[in-house]
Write an enzyme that holds these catalytic residues in place. Structure first.
Site, PDB file in Angstrom:
ATOM      1  N   ARG A  59       0.842  -1.221   0.000  1.00 42.97           N
ATOM      2  CA  ARG A  59       0.000   0.000   0.000  1.00 42.97           C
ATOM      3  C   ARG A  59       0.869   1.260   0.000  1.00 42.97           C
ATOM      4  O   ARG A  59       0.460   2.316  -0.445  1.00 42.97           O
ATOM      5  CB  ARG A  59      -0.990   0.011   1.178  1.00 42.97           C
ATOM      6  CG  ARG A  59      -1.825   1.302   1.247  1.00 42.97           C
ATOM      7  CD  ARG A  59      -3.153   1.137   1.989  1.00 42.97           C
ATOM      8  NE  ARG A  59      -3.024   0.432   3.237  1.00 42.97           N
ATOM      9  CZ  ARG A  59      -2.514   0.963   4.364  1.00 42.97           C
ATOM     10  NH1 ARG A  59      -2.095   2.201   4.386  1.00 42.97           N
ATOM     11  NH2 ARG A  59      -2.443   0.234   5.463  1.00 42.97           N
ATOM     12  N   TYR A 112     -16.937  13.822 -15.936  1.00 42.40           N
ATOM     13  CA  TYR A 112     -17.428  12.448 -15.799  1.00 42.40           C
ATOM     14  C   TYR A 112     -18.424  12.395 -14.623  1.00 42.40           C
ATOM     15  O   TYR A 112     -18.219  13.063 -13.605  1.00 42.40           O
ATOM     16  CB  TYR A 112     -16.225  11.526 -15.572  1.00 42.40           C
ATOM     17  CG  TYR A 112     -16.605  10.130 -15.191  1.00 42.40           C
ATOM     18  CD1 TYR A 112     -17.456   9.368 -15.986  1.00 42.40           C
ATOM     19  CD2 TYR A 112     -16.117   9.561 -14.018  1.00 42.40           C
ATOM     20  CE1 TYR A 112     -17.808   8.086 -15.626  1.00 42.40           C
ATOM     21  CE2 TYR A 112     -16.462   8.270 -13.650  1.00 42.40           C
ATOM     22  CZ  TYR A 112     -17.314   7.539 -14.455  1.00 42.40           C
ATOM     23  OH  TYR A 112     -17.668   6.273 -14.083  1.00 42.40           O
ATOM     24  N   ASP A 184      -7.778  16.330 -15.997  1.00 44.99           N
ATOM     25  CA  ASP A 184      -8.072  14.927 -16.255  1.00 44.99           C
ATOM     26  C   ASP A 184      -7.765  14.695 -17.733  1.00 44.99           C
ATOM     27  O   ASP A 184      -8.487  15.158 -18.613  1.00 44.99           O
ATOM     28  CB  ASP A 184      -9.544  14.646 -15.918  1.00 44.99           C
ATOM     29  CG  ASP A 184      -9.906  13.186 -16.084  1.00 44.99           C
ATOM     30  OD1 ASP A 184      -9.298  12.511 -16.944  1.00 44.99           O
ATOM     31  OD2 ASP A 184     -10.804  12.704 -15.369  1.00 44.99           O
ATOM     32  N   LYS A 209      -8.543   3.326 -19.266  1.00 45.86           N
ATOM     33  CA  LYS A 209      -8.925   3.628 -20.649  1.00 45.86           C
ATOM     34  C   LYS A 209      -7.738   3.444 -21.609  1.00 45.86           C
ATOM     35  O   LYS A 209      -7.251   2.351 -21.759  1.00 45.86           O
ATOM     36  CB  LYS A 209      -9.508   5.039 -20.694  1.00 45.86           C
ATOM     37  CG  LYS A 209     -10.520   5.328 -19.579  1.00 45.86           C
ATOM     38  CD  LYS A 209     -11.796   4.544 -19.771  1.00 45.86           C
ATOM     39  CE  LYS A 209     -12.664   4.396 -18.540  1.00 45.86           C
ATOM     40  NZ  LYS A 209     -12.753   5.452 -17.577  1.00 45.86           N
TER      41      LYS A 209
END
Ligand code: LCS
Length: 394
Positions: A59, A112, A184, A209
């Site tokens: 992590r 989005y 973004d 994507k």
């Protein structure tokens, strides 16, 4: 690779990885481990205290993930990068790092759906306010910046309306006021647009994507200055989580190698399909930044290498007509997401942007008959023939 700076296509394959450091393994090894053993208790203590380099727990960092982060920093022309378990984990970590109760975010008019949802949550729960702006001219932006604005957040091209924001223009105003501009860059990938070179401060990707390109990973990335990335890494990411899994990083490293050739093909296919659709008698409106009559065409020419692989359109008729059309498609898949090898179509008003109230949605230019096409890597003629037969059958 030493100091030499290679061209984009070369960096996409090599940046951040030295095979000599990994037994000569041509491909970056997958460190599929949750934790790392310490050589001694004292060294463990020093690693936790940040006094000694070395991994501790995935992590907090992992060698496979680190290679991806270095490669993405090189491609976006940033100092450092940080990998996340999803695009939304990246968006939320950045917004939480840059704001506190009482602050204000100025956001592009259209984002989005889940980014919109996150802005609502920040406002409701933490009193972090926001406004939407078309960001079309300097004066309008200056008027919307408040004394408590701590972040300007931009999607360009905007999902799914394909409007563009002039990044250099916004960054100039923001930099004068010391407000970071967050972009973004999901719709472009660094192959088509590098916001950091235009004066913006932070870049975000839904790596799900184009970065991945194969539809088999959910992931996010943030790129920016070393100090900012370190802060996000040691605060919002460490304590909230949302870390990328090593296997996902490994798949993304594989996907990145072909990013330039994939993007070229996505773009070429989209141009062909735009030409096919633009004069079709059943098409009402088409939104594509590569259209010379698109109001933001000049911005595309200024800041994007190519107009990317998405276009949106409306068919003459109603929402029902749009849904009938979708149901007639045979090759094109009805699915959200984008940037995959497969051509995908979705209905934003009922899918990706359904969480936005209808009135707000319409203000953003998303009406009930709008469809968004993510053009894949198939032969463009096959995609065009599928669109044609479906249009013919409604
Ligand atoms: N930013 C943009 C521009 C996006 O399009 C998406 C997801 C995200 C962030 C969030 O990334 P994720 O957490 O899903 O990796 N966009 C989607 C879309 O247009 N269809 O499905 C998901």
């Amino acid at each position: 690779m030493e100091e030499k700076q290679y061209r984009f296509e070369t960096e996409a394959i090599h940046a951040g990885y030295q095979s000599e450091e990994h037994q000569g393994s041509l491909v970056p090894p997958l460190y599929q481990t949750s934790t790392f053993s310490f050589p001694s208790a004292e060294q463990g203590e020093n690693r936790f205290a940040g006094l000694e380099a070395g991994y501790v727990y995935t992590r907090l960092g992992n060698p496979t993930v680190k290679i991806l982060e270095e490669r993405m920093a090189a491609l976006e022309k940033g100092e450092a990068a940080l990998a996340f378990s999803s695009g939304m984990a990246a968006v939320s970590a950045v917004l939480m790092s840059l704001t506190k109760t009482g602050d204000h975010i100025l956001c592009s008019k259209g984002v989005y759906g889940c980014t919109f949802g996150l802005l609502q949550l920040l406002k409701k729960k933490y009193e972090i306010d926001h406004d939407f702006s078309l960001m079309k001219d300097t004066q309008a932006i200056e008027e919307q910046i408040r004394p408590n604005t701590t972040c300007i957040y931009i999607e360009t091209p905007i999902n799914p309306t394909m409007q563009l924001v002039d990044l250099e223009m916004v960054a100039q105003i923001a930099n004068e006021k010391g407000i970071p501009v967050v972009v973004d860059n999901t719709f472009c990938s660094p192959y088509l647009q590098t916001p950091l070179t235009l004066g913006c401060e932070v870049v975000i990707h839904s790596a799900t994507k184009y970065i991945c390109g194969h539809g088999d990973v959910i992931a996010g990335l943030v790129i920016g200055k070393k100090e900012f990335i370190h802060n996000v890494s040691r605060t919002t990411q460490k304590d909230i989580g949302g870390t990328m899994s090593p296997f996902d990083a490994w798949l993304l490293l594989r996907g990145l190698k072909t990013l330039p050739i994939r993007m070229d093909r996505h773009c070429e296919n989209t141009e062909k399909l735009f030409e096919f659709l633009k004069n079709h008698p059943k098409i009402e409106q088409i939104y594509f930044p590569g259209d010379p009559s698109h109001p933001d065409y000049f911005i595309m020419k200024k800041q994007m290498m190519q107009p990317s692989g998405l276009l949106s359109f409306t068919i003459k008729g109603t929402k029902k007509t749009a849904q009938m059309f979708m149901n007639q498609l045979k090759l094109i898949k009805l699915a959200v997401s984008l940037g995959d090898a497969e051509t995908l179509i979705q209905h934003p008003a009922s899918m990706t942007h359904a969480v936005i109230p209808k009135q707000e949605r319409e203000k953003m230019g998303i009406d009930d008959s709008l469809l968004r096409l993510s053009v894949g890597l198939e032969a463009w003629e096959d995609i065009a023939e599928d669109l044609e037969q479906a249009l013919h059958n409604i």
